[in-house]
Design a protein around this motif. Structure first.
Motif, PDB file in Angstrom:
ATOM      1  N   ILE A  67       0.860  -1.294  -0.032  1.00  0.00           N
ATOM      2  CA  ILE A  67      -0.153   0.015  -0.069  1.00  0.00           C
ATOM      3  C   ILE A  67       0.964   1.273   0.007  1.00  0.00           C
ATOM      4  O   ILE A  67       1.592   1.475   0.938  1.00  0.00           O
ATOM      5  N   ILE A  72      -7.519   7.438  -7.057  1.00  0.00           N
ATOM      6  CA  ILE A  72      -8.854   7.435  -6.960  1.00  0.00           C
ATOM      7  C   ILE A  72      -9.220   8.429  -5.705  1.00  0.00           C
ATOM      8  O   ILE A  72      -8.635   8.520  -4.709  1.00  0.00           O
ATOM      9  N   PRO A  91      -7.588  -8.462  -2.215  1.00  0.00           N
ATOM     10  CA  PRO A  91      -7.058  -9.951  -2.396  1.00  0.00           C
ATOM     11  C   PRO A  91      -8.277 -10.792  -2.623  1.00  0.00           C
ATOM     12  O   PRO A  91      -9.580 -10.530  -2.392  1.00  0.00           O
ATOM     13  N   GLU A  92      -7.937 -11.999  -3.155  1.00  0.00           N
ATOM     14  CA  GLU A  92      -9.095 -12.929  -3.466  1.00  0.00           C
ATOM     15  C   GLU A  92      -9.651 -13.646  -2.170  1.00  0.00           C
ATOM     16  O   GLU A  92     -11.073 -14.117  -2.158  1.00  0.00           O
ATOM     17  N   MET A 127     -13.107   3.652  -0.647  1.00  0.00           N
ATOM     18  CA  MET A 127     -11.789   3.671  -0.691  1.00  0.00           C
ATOM     19  C   MET A 127     -11.159   4.713   0.171  1.00  0.00           C
ATOM     20  O   MET A 127     -10.079   4.727   0.799  1.00  0.00           O
ATOM     21  N   GLN A 170      -8.640   3.980   3.080  1.00  0.00           N
ATOM     22  CA  GLN A 170      -7.388   4.618   3.151  1.00  0.00           C
ATOM     23  C   GLN A 170      -7.080   5.354   4.341  1.00  0.00           C
ATOM     24  O   GLN A 170      -6.067   5.208   5.028  1.00  0.00           O
ATOM     25  N   GLY A 173      -6.197   2.773   6.975  1.00  0.00           N
ATOM     26  CA  GLY A 173      -4.795   2.244   6.556  1.00  0.00           C
ATOM     27  C   GLY A 173      -4.877   0.881   6.093  1.00  0.00           C
ATOM     28  O   GLY A 173      -4.070   0.179   5.903  1.00  0.00           O
ATOM     29  N   LEU A 174      -6.021   0.774   5.215  1.00  0.00           N
ATOM     30  CA  LEU A 174      -6.305  -0.488   4.761  1.00  0.00           C
ATOM     31  C   LEU A 174      -6.447  -0.534   3.039  1.00  0.00           C
ATOM     32  O   LEU A 174      -6.713  -1.347   2.420  1.00  0.00           O
ATOM     33  N   ALA A 175      -6.091   0.691   2.496  1.00  0.00           N
ATOM     34  CA  ALA A 175      -5.879   0.702   1.052  1.00  0.00           C
ATOM     35  C   ALA A 175      -5.314   2.002   0.780  1.00  0.00           C
ATOM     36  O   ALA A 175      -4.988   2.838   1.664  1.00  0.00           O
ATOM     37  N   ASP A 176      -4.765   2.045  -0.504  1.00  0.00           N
ATOM     38  CA  ASP A 176      -4.118   3.446  -0.814  1.00  0.00           C
ATOM     39  C   ASP A 176      -4.838   4.042  -2.041  1.00  0.00           C
ATOM     40  O   ASP A 176      -5.899   3.753  -2.521  1.00  0.00           O
ATOM     41  N   VAL A 177      -4.367   5.372  -2.324  1.00  0.00           N
ATOM     42  CA  VAL A 177      -4.816   6.161  -3.262  1.00  0.00           C
ATOM     43  C   VAL A 177      -4.895   5.649  -4.548  1.00  0.00           C
ATOM     44  O   VAL A 177      -5.695   6.097  -5.376  1.00  0.00           O
ATOM     45  N   TYR A 178      -4.192   4.472  -4.851  1.00  0.00           N
ATOM     46  CA  TYR A 178      -4.280   4.113  -6.310  1.00  0.00           C
ATOM     47  C   TYR A 178      -5.283   2.784  -6.464  1.00  0.00           C
ATOM     48  O   TYR A 178      -5.079   2.132  -7.307  1.00  0.00           O
ATOM     49  N   GLY A 179      -5.948   2.311  -5.213  1.00  0.00           N
ATOM     50  CA  GLY A 179      -6.748   1.358  -5.269  1.00  0.00           C
ATOM     51  C   GLY A 179      -6.487   0.038  -4.993  1.00  0.00           C
ATOM     52  O   GLY A 179      -7.297  -0.866  -4.849  1.00  0.00           O
ATOM     53  N   ASN A 180      -5.284   0.026  -4.287  1.00  0.00           N
ATOM     54  CA  ASN A 180      -4.834  -1.430  -3.623  1.00  0.00           C
ATOM     55  C   ASN A 180      -5.753  -1.304  -2.430  1.00  0.00           C
ATOM     56  O   ASN A 180      -5.566  -0.696  -1.556  1.00  0.00           O
ATOM     57  N   SER A 181      -6.083  -2.593  -2.237  1.00  0.00           N
ATOM     58  CA  SER A 181      -6.947  -2.660  -0.697  1.00  0.00           C
ATOM     59  C   SER A 181      -6.479  -4.147  -0.125  1.00  0.00           C
ATOM     60  O   SER A 181      -6.323  -5.017  -0.815  1.00  0.00           O
ATOM     61  N   SER A 182      -6.550  -3.928   0.899  1.00  0.00           N
ATOM     62  CA  SER A 182      -6.174  -5.100   2.095  1.00  0.00           C
ATOM     63  C   SER A 182      -7.569  -6.042   2.287  1.00  0.00           C
ATOM     64  O   SER A 182      -7.244  -7.137   2.756  1.00  0.00           O
TER      65      SER A 182
END
Lengths: 515, 717
Positions: free
Chosen positions: A11, A78, B257-258, B275, B279, B282-291
């Motif tokens: 992240i 986003i 994640p799957e 999102m 964010q 602390g579970l995602a970032d601004v580019y769309g990655n998510s935990s």
């Protein structure tokens, strides 16, 4: 599960730079937002703006919200479509109360927010419509913004923009450039304006003026209400009658009452003549004597001071003669020319909107004649039907000017008119209600004097003011022996100024009745 | 002609393959329609989709080049009915309006359309007016999709997703023979972003071809027995076809994640907010990655059961994020999980608020609660969450609430509707308060300060109809107000026709400002402009007389407050029965200024004699009672503190934005307020005669003024 933990390390910690613009309809908040977005995009950033215009585009307040980040290959950020309270880097408020609103909405926080605000006021309808002074206290806003913002740039960006032939969006853009919160050069800001199309030169001028101003003097001092003008008393006023008045002021009255007394003398000499101002001093002199006799010195002669103000107001009542006089003065013609901004090669005409009624005509008649007409309702209403209608008075044409000029000349016989009789009766009744209280309840006596504030306006408005005055005064019996009588009287007066029909006053009177 | 010109934006509609479009969401949709080979577009203007209509109206050339027919529909019902062209013919059509207000109006046609089904793609773009800044009832368009079994798209609020949804929408419509609604919320309509453009497409099958080769099929008409077949067809063929298309084309998206203990399901429109909330946790970032696994429903209806089941199975719990009440999707999911006996816990509006806008803080709070319940460990290293509450609780900030004024929407500077309501207030003073039924439109601002007039508003063009119950013997009559927009939208038949037919003994006030002003100043039937593409200048008075109204008064200058007042009074007191109709006409000032200002400037520049009017207040004469403001509320009529130590209250003042409409003068005259107002006429480029007369007058007046000033014994100023 492991996968989740691994992912967490992927992240990115990038956070967008966030800006909120609070503006009212017509202030160019959209233009400002567009400039900021264009600037960011031009500098290789990704930017997003949103707004919620809806019906707010008319006179309501709108929030424009912008997020931006440097562009990165292969990913697109986003962005949020609305600000998160406590997470805004820059707040731009295009009006002082909107700066307050941004704080109330939690958009301004000391850990991160730079607040850029214009300190001018655009009054809301709720502030304007009050029969008294409904204007919000600006110092409360300044107190809150100083507390809530990390850094503040605040000055009158509206006036600055107007002076430079542009609108507030341009000067706010300049203040933003000067704030050094966006990592872009001043040149880049200017290039954005140049790329915009309309009114480029004026925009740049306002932009630069605001930039320099924000660097040199980022803050304006703001006081609660603008100061009143108290002229210094002259040593000599250029006329023996006036000099005599000044001499009397110095000889007969305490220092503390002089500024208002001089204002009153000035006003009444202008309203009628120096002798009338002398009558005023006679009246206030008598009141002052009573004040002194009742321990007024301990109270800083509050009774005298307030009497100095309101007796002058009462004696300079607004009658037909006064209005005709004010409307025909040369100084007034000049003032209008200036206010409207008439150029040398242009011609100005003024049209006054007047609606005389038989009441006003009767008031301007000698009291015997006026009373005679009043006692004949049939005649009165017959005449009223001929007089009572709206008239457009063109003061710049000879016929109408001469009409008003002649009316104003009635000043000579004013002391003999029915209106003067009525005003004097009211004045004396009012003062007679106040003076006996001096010995029993000094503070209440002062408040009774202050109640004169309720009498204002013309025709219906005047009647409504008088009725409010009467209703407030009706509590006098209940309050005269109470220690907190003055406080209650003040509350009643404030209630009377809250709404047109005196609903708040009715409530307050009911409360007083239960005391 | 609309309030804003979109000449520049029209250029964006011409962008070619690979070029970058930068602009507003609603314009991106317009471009997407052209890229999709649309044959016809219709709709009814209203926030937040007015710009779509306006830009198309300005894009006549582009549309003609592509052979696209564009129509400004008389109402949303007319727009929805227009989609009928796609029932039998392979032509793509799109219509747009404000929802749910417009969807209500359109729902008759929509029901018929979706029952019979379509052949060509039929797309309905809904400007979802929900949440902050909304001016209508807070409801969900979702209900319309469910009841008519139309599909509803709710794409992620970024331009590429929205544009993609337009193209997908047409295909989905064609694949399932069902109209598709595309829902775009206010902020998404106004979002500025970018996407990579494609070439515009000409329709493959044209309307001309269709018109010249008519096709009919009684089985597509909603009449027995076809209507029963439609129901069966919807459930057994069209629905599965839609589900298959949505699955195959992957219209819904999975992120993160799957696998995971928990998951979040959301409508596409909620994605950016979720999102941001993640964010901040602390579970995602601004580019769309998510935990956390995410399932994004870009298709709000129908729900794709298999996708939901796959997402839920193996997870302890999931939460459904859908805005607005009721929680239709969450309820459907409960049914699904129960039927399949899947034990995954489902949360939604038990944790998130039932109603209101799902802002980032609201979602952060809800998601945090949810995660704490099931997978607390995820929140282990969360950064400090933005929290303004300590600031908001400080007394200095709390004191602001007393000072910062509300800013209710109001009439613009110089608005011709203001004098109408000033007159109504004057009548109220004489005849007492009346029941006032209001309508939709600018005139509805009369319910707010300073006028405070108007009791109900039932819908566009329904003002007089909503007063129809009060057709009884009484000492007072009802007053109903309706704008010209509402009049032509629905009001002529539903309100005026109804009143004439039922001999409704009330007053109907039609506020005619020459435009559909509240939605941005579009032309309507009675507009006075000459519009080369539309037939304007159709009289409202003739229309009401044509359907039988007899007591009709036309006021051609609403600023005449006295006449306005007297006419209203007459209408309220006349012995004549039946509706008393007053048509009060004056041009919308916003539009008038836009039209007249350049003309005036040009004339002055050309040396023509022109007179500019504006108003002013004589400060010395004003006593600070503000009665004028209570009867006006004009933004340019304000107050200012004076430095006169004898004056307590601020005096009235008129600023430079005054357009000289004359309302304040007329009001102070009609209401007998005070003589402080004056009108200043400035003659630009005066003629020789003007100069001569003025010179003579000034000479006499100046002499008289000097004479009196010399005789006055006053202190120097």
């Amino acid at each position: 599960m492991n996968e989740t933990v691994n992912l967490k390390t992927l992240i990115a910690s990038d956070k967008p730079l966030t800006l909120a613009i609070l503006a009212m309809g017509g202030q160019g908040g959209g233009v400002l937002a567009d400039w900021i977005v264009a600037l960011a995009e031009e500098q290789g950033w990704m930017a997003q703006s949103t707004s919620v215009p809806g019906v707010a585009q008319r006179t309501g307040a709108t929030i424009y919200y912008i997020e931006m980040l440097p562009a990165r290959d292969g990913v697109s950020p986003i962005f949020s479509l609305m600000p998160t309270p406590g997470d805004v880097d820059v707040v731009l408020a295009a009006e002082l109360m909107e700066a307050g609103r941004s704080v109330l909405r939690g958009l301004v926080t000391p850990d991160k927010t730079v607040l850029i605000a214009s300190t001018h006021r655009s009054f809301a309808v709720g502030e304007k419509e009050k029969p008294g002074d409904g204007i919000g206290d600006p110092t409360v806003v300044v107190g809150a913004t100083d507390f809530a913002a990390k850094r503040t740039i605040a000055f009158d960006m509206d006036t600055l923009a107007l002076k430079n032939g542009s609108v507030i969006s341009a000067s706010m853009f300049g203040a933003l450039a000067a704030a050094d919160v966006l990592p872009f050069s001043k040149d880049a800001f200017e290039a954005t304006i140049r790329g915009g199309g309309k009114g480029i030169e004026a925009s740049l001028k306002a932009f630069n003026a605001a930039f320099d101003r924000a660097r040199a003097r980022p803050r304006d001092e703001i006081s609660a209400s603008p100061p009143k003008r108290f002229d210094a008393m002259p040593e000599t006023a250029g006329h023996p009658e006036l000099d005599r008045l000044v001499h009397r002021l110095r000889a007969e009255f305490p220092e503390v009452a002089l500024p208002l007394l001089f204002a009153g003398v000035k006003k009444l000499a202008d309203f009628q003549d120096p002798a009338y101002a002398g009558e005023y001093l006679d009246r206030v002199g008598q009141l002052h004597a009573l004040d002194r006799a009742n321990g007024g010195e301990e109270k800083d002669y509050a009774f005298t001071v307030q009497s100095a103000k309101y007796v002058a107001v009462a004696m300079a009542y607004d009658d037909v003669i006064r209005v005709a006089d004010l409307k025909t003065r040369g100084s007034r013609f000049d003032r209008v020319r200036k206010e409207v901004g008439v150029k040398q090669d242009q011609i100005l005409y003024m049209t006054e909107y007047m609606h005389p009624r038989m009441e006003e005509v009767c008031g301007a008649l000698p009291k015997g004649l006026g009373l005679w007409v009043e006692k004949r309702p049939k005649l009165f209403s017959w005449l009223d039907r001929r007089i009572n209608k709206g008239r457009r008075v063109q003061t710049g044409t000879l016929f109408w000017f001469l009409t008003l000029y002649t009316l104003a000349a009635l000043r000579r016989i004013r002391r003999g008119t029915l209106r003067h009789l009525r005003e004097t009766e009211h004045l004396e009744a009012w003062l007679n209600a106040a003076t006996p209280l001096l010995s029993r309840n000094y503070d209440l006596a002062v408040e009774v004097i202050n109640n004169r504030r309720l009498v204002k306006g013309y025709s219906d408005t005047h009647a409504r003011g008088l009725s409010k005055f009467d209703r407030v005064m009706s509590a006098l019996m209940t309050l005269s022996d109470r220690e907190d009588g003055a406080i209650w009287m003040k509350r009643l007066r404030q209630a009377a100024l809250l709404d047109e029909n005196g609903i708040a006053l009715d409530g307050a009177l009911k409360t007083v009745a239960t005391l | 002609m609309a309030e804003r010109s979109f000449a520049r934006e029209v250029e964006d509609l011409k962008l070619r393959e690979g070029e970058i479009f930068r602009g507003e969401g609603i314009l991106a949709i317009t471009k997407a329609l052209l890229q999709s080979g649309v044959s016809y577009v219709g709709g009814y203007q209203g926030s937040p989709i007015s710009h779509l209509m306006d830009v198309l109206a300005d894009a006549k050339d582009v549309m003609e080049d592509l052979g696209v027919h564009f129509e400004t529909s008389a109402s949303e019902a007319a727009a929805a009915a227009m989609l009928s062209a796609s029932v039998m013919y392979p032509v793509r059509g799109a219509v747009t309006w404000k929802s749910t207000a417009g969807t209500n109006v359109a729902s008759d046609a929509l029901s018929n359309l979706s029952s019979g089904g379509v052949n060509g793609g039929a797309l309905i773009i809904l400007g979802e007016d929900f949440g902050e800044g909304s001016s209508i009832m807070q409801e969900r368009s979702h209900a319309f999709a469910m009841k008519s079994q139309m599909w509803l798209l709710d794409p992620r609020p970024n331009l590429p997703s929205i544009v993609q949804a337009v193209e997908d929408g047409f295909q989905l419509s064609e694949a399932s023979n069902t109209p598709v609604m595309l829902e775009v919320r206010i902020r998404a309509c106004h979002v500025h972003g970018q996407f990579v453009a494609k070439d515009n497409k000409r329709p493959t099958y044209t309307l001309k071809q269709a018109l010249e080769n008519p096709v009919r099929d009684v089985n597509r008409i909603v009449l027995p027995p076809a209507n029963f077949i439609h129901e069966k067809d919807k459930l057994e063929r069209r629905w599965p076809a839609a589900v298959n298309f949505i699955k195959e084309k992957k219209l819904n998206e999975f992120f993160g994640p799957e696998e995971g203990e928990i998951g979040i399901i959301m409508l596409g429109g909620m994605y950016n907010g979720v999102m941001r909330a993640l964010q901040q946790l602390g579970l995602a970032d601004v580019y769309g990655n998510s935990s956390i696994p995410l399932y994004v429903m870009n298709v709000a209806y129908p729900m794709i059961d298999e996708e939901v089941v796959d997402f839920c199975v193996g997870k302890k719990a999931v939460i459904m994020v859908e805005e607005g009440a009721p929680e239709y999707i969450e309820q459907t999911m409960h049914t699904l999980l129960r039927r399949r006996d899947i034990q995954t816990k489902l949360h939604g509006k038990d944790i998130l608020p039932l109603g209101g806008e799902y802002t980032a803080p609201v979602m952060m709070k809800g998601l945090k609660t949810f995660i704490e319940m099931y997978d607390r460990i995820l929140l282990g290293n969360q950064p400090p969450v933005p929290d303004p509450t300590p600031i908001l609780n400080d007394p200095k900030v709390k004191a602001l609430a007393e000072v910062v004024p509300a800013r209710p929407a109001g009439f613009c500077t110089g608005c011709p509707e203001r004098p109408i309501f000033a007159a109504m207030k004057l009548v109220e003073k004489e005849l007492g308060e009346h029941h006032v039924s209001a309508d939709i439109g600018c005139h509805l601002f009369s319910i707010l300060p300073p006028f405070n007039i108007g009791g109900t508003t039932m819908g566009y063009g329904l003002g007089p109809a909503s007063a129809s119950a009060f057709n009884v013997e009484a000492d007072k009559r009802s007053i109903a107000v309706m704008g010209d927009g509402g009049f032509w939208h629905n009001g002529l038949a539903t309100s005026v026709g109804n009143a004439v037919f039922n001999k409704q003994d009330g007053v109907i006030l039609v506020v005619d400002n020459y435009y559909s002003a509240a939605t941005g100043g579009q032309d309507i039937l009675s507009s006075r402009a000459i519009n080369p593409n539309r037939k304007t200048n159709n009289s409202i008075v003739n229309a009401v007389k044509g359907i039988g109204a007899t007591w009709v008064r036309q006021i051609d200058r609403t600023y005449d407050v006295a006449k306005m007042r007297d006419t209203l009074k007459e209408a309220l007191t006349t012995k004549e029965k039946g509706p008393k109709i007053i048509v009060a006409s004056s041009e919308c000032m916003l539009n008038k200024q836009r039209r007249v200002k350049p003309q005036f400037a040009k004339a002055v520049k050309d040396g023509k004699r022109m007179v500019k009017e504006r108003f002013g207040v004589d400060e010395d004469v004003c006593t600070g009672d503000h009665a004028c403001i209570r009867l006006s509320g004009c933004p340019s009529l304000s107050v200012k503190h004076t430095d006169d130590p004898l004056k307590d209250d601020p005096v009235a003042a008129i600023d430079n934005s005054c357009v000289g409409c004359g309302n304040c003068g007329e009001v102070s005259e009609a209401a007998v307020l005070c003589p402080s107002f004056y009108r200043a006429d400035v003659i630009h480029n005066p003629t020789g005669w003007d100069r001569f007369v003025s010179h003579m007058r000034n000479k006499v007046i100046g002499w008289l003024q000097a004479r009196r000033a010399a005789g006055r014994i006053v202190f120097a100023d």
